[in-house]
Design a protein around this motif. Structure first.
Motif, PDB file in Angstrom:
ATOM      1  N   GLY A 137       0.816  -1.213   0.000  1.00 48.32           N
ATOM      2  CA  GLY A 137       0.000   0.000   0.000  1.00 48.32           C
ATOM      3  C   GLY A 137       0.844   1.254   0.000  1.00 48.32           C
ATOM      4  O   GLY A 137       2.051   1.232   0.277  1.00 48.32           O
ATOM      5  N   ALA A 139       0.500   5.958   0.289  1.00 48.77           N
ATOM      6  CA  ALA A 139      -0.292   7.145   0.647  1.00 48.77           C
ATOM      7  C   ALA A 139       0.551   8.378   0.363  1.00 48.77           C
ATOM      8  O   ALA A 139       1.764   8.283   0.117  1.00 48.77           O
ATOM      9  CB  ALA A 139      -0.714   7.099   2.113  1.00 48.77           C
ATOM     10  N   ASP A 172     -10.218  10.787  -2.640  1.00 52.42           N
ATOM     11  CA  ASP A 172      -8.772  10.666  -2.831  1.00 52.42           C
ATOM     12  C   ASP A 172      -7.974  11.018  -1.578  1.00 52.42           C
ATOM     13  O   ASP A 172      -6.752  10.998  -1.596  1.00 52.42           O
ATOM     14  CB  ASP A 172      -8.315  11.565  -3.981  1.00 52.42           C
ATOM     15  N   CYS A 174      -6.082  10.743   1.831  1.00 48.23           N
ATOM     16  CA  CYS A 174      -5.362   9.662   2.504  1.00 48.23           C
ATOM     17  C   CYS A 174      -5.493   9.716   4.027  1.00 48.23           C
ATOM     18  O   CYS A 174      -4.997   8.813   4.715  1.00 48.23           O
ATOM     19  CB  CYS A 174      -3.886   9.690   2.120  1.00 48.23           C
ATOM     20  N   ARG A 197      -3.514   3.172   0.144  1.00 45.77           N
ATOM     21  CA  ARG A 197      -4.236   2.975  -1.102  1.00 45.77           C
ATOM     22  C   ARG A 197      -3.792   1.669  -1.770  1.00 45.77           C
ATOM     23  O   ARG A 197      -2.747   1.123  -1.459  1.00 45.77           O
ATOM     24  CB  ARG A 197      -3.971   4.149  -2.053  1.00 45.77           C
ATOM     25  N   ASN A 198      -4.623   1.219  -2.714  1.00 43.56           N
ATOM     26  CA  ASN A 198      -4.319   0.049  -3.556  1.00 43.56           C
ATOM     27  C   ASN A 198      -4.243  -1.258  -2.780  1.00 43.56           C
ATOM     28  O   ASN A 198      -3.666  -2.238  -3.268  1.00 43.56           O
ATOM     29  CB  ASN A 198      -3.016   0.284  -4.332  1.00 43.56           C
TER      30      ASN A 198
END
Length: 215
Positions: A137, A139, A172, A174, A197-198
């Motif tokens: 992940g 950020a 969007d 974080c 993220r991801n």
């Protein structure tokens, strides 16, 4: 900070000139609320008005990487996570914590920052011995709000006062929760909980401080 590291970081700093900073919002749409609790209240700079912010004070950003919370598990025995911070060609990383998805690093990484609005990238990786390290992940965050408060005279405000609160907002963003900027023992400190993220899960807890260069 060791003298050798301080010398290296000073070499990264160019001659500062006043210029209009860029206006990206790397931590996403956010609401900034001034919260000054106590007997004294300060006239704080307007939230989000980066054009009114003067050049960065002389110093460096100290990022304390405190811990990870519910990170993804990359292997049957868990993950071996470490954090990488990147900004303007600088890349710093923490140590590897073995076999856990809730690592505690409590390590300080120091960055030279030229632009308070520039996004600082955080990535978490799983250390592998025989293959490429797995991404766990990422950020982004900036220090615009922190720098605005640093430029204020806060000496007569009580230690422990929350001077500004940055609230998350937008898909969007974080930020995992409200971020408080606190005047604590003659220092301005900001706590950040960043959602990665991801990946499906994972939060990293940071503490930011501006380190002033004497003289």
């Amino acid at each position: 900070m060791p003298e050798s590291q301080g010398t290296y970081l000073r070499a990264l700093l160019p001659c500062r000139r006043r210029r209009k900073p860029r206006r990206p919002a790397p931590i996403g749409t956010q609401q900034i609320v001034d919260v000054v609790v106590g007997e004294s209240k300060k006239e704080l700079p307007p939230a989000g008005e980066s054009e009114q912010m003067s050049s960065l004070p002389g110093g460096f950003l100290s990022v304390r990487v405190l811990r990870g919370i519910n990170l993804v598990s990359c292997d049957a025995k868990g993950s071996d996570p470490y954090v990488v911070l990147s900004l303007d060609g600088q890349k710093l990383k923490t140590s590897v914590i073995k076999k856990t998805v809730n690592p505690v690093w409590n390590e300080d990484l120091t960055l030279a920052v030229m632009d308070a609005s520039a996004p600082i990238k955080l990535e978490v990786f799983d250390k592998d011995t025989f293959s490429k390290d797995d991404m766990m992940g990422d950020a982004e965050f900036d220090i615009e709000a922190l720098v605005q408060i640093i430029q204020m005279d806060l000496e007569d405000i009580r230690s422990g006062t929350v001077v500004r609160t940055v609230r998350p907002g937008g898909k969007d963003c974080c930020l995992a929760d409200e971020s408080h900027i606190i005047w604590d023992k003659d220092q301005v400190v900001q706590d950040l909980l960043l959602k990665l993220r991801n990946v499906n899960t994972g939060v990293v807890h940071l503490q930011l401080k501006w380190v002033t260069i004497p003289g």
